[in-house]
Design a protein around this motif. Structure first.
Motif, short mmCIF file in Angstrom:
data_model
loop_
_atom_site.label_atom_id
_atom_site.label_comp_id
_atom_site.label_asym_id
_atom_site.label_seq_id
_atom_site.Cartn_x
_atom_site.Cartn_y
_atom_site.Cartn_z
N MET A 1 -9.69 3.73 10.43
CA MET A 1 -9.13 2.57 9.73
C MET A 1 -10.08 2.13 8.62
N ILE B 1 -12.37 -8.84 8.99
CA ILE B 1 -11.90 -9.83 8.01
C ILE B 1 -13.02 -10.83 7.73
N ASN C 1 -10.90 -8.04 13.44
CA ASN C 1 -9.50 -8.44 13.52
C ASN C 1 -9.03 -8.00 14.92
N ASN D 1 -12.33 -2.76 5.68
CA ASN D 1 -11.88 -4.06 5.18
C ASN D 1 -10.58 -4.51 5.82
N THR D 2 -9.91 -3.61 6.53
CA THR D 2 -8.70 -3.98 7.28
C THR D 2 -9.09 -4.38 8.69
#
Length: 82
Positions: free
Chosen positions: A63, A70, A10, A66-67
């Motif tokens: 973090m 993507i 991301n 999965n954030t």
């Protein structure tokens, strides 16, 4: 073999995180155990972010994986080891 979607970085979240925390790409490359050039290639999509590197980057940035990554990547063949 099965097909699976390979997660991609991301980039918007990654860039925000770098800017807010003042982190350097060189430091992140060291955390992943890769050269700066290879790290740049992974971020840009020219090289594959292998699973161990995805986990190391998520850990370095504190973090959830999965954030940070993507499921919008290309379909890849995966081995079924079951």
């Amino acid at each position: 073999m099965n097909k699976s979607v390979e997660p991609v970085l991301n980039k918007m979240l990654y860039n925000q995180c770098l800017g807010l925390r003042g982190l350097k790409k060189k430091w992140l490359a060291e955390q992943l155990g890769v050269s700066c050039g290879h790290f740049t290639n992974m971020v840009s999509g020219r090289a594959r972010f292998q699973p161990q590197y995805r986990q190391r980057l998520a850990t370095a940035l504190s973090m959830p994986i999965n954030t940070l990554f993507i499921a919008a990547g290309r379909e890849v063949e995966i081995e079924n080891y079951a």
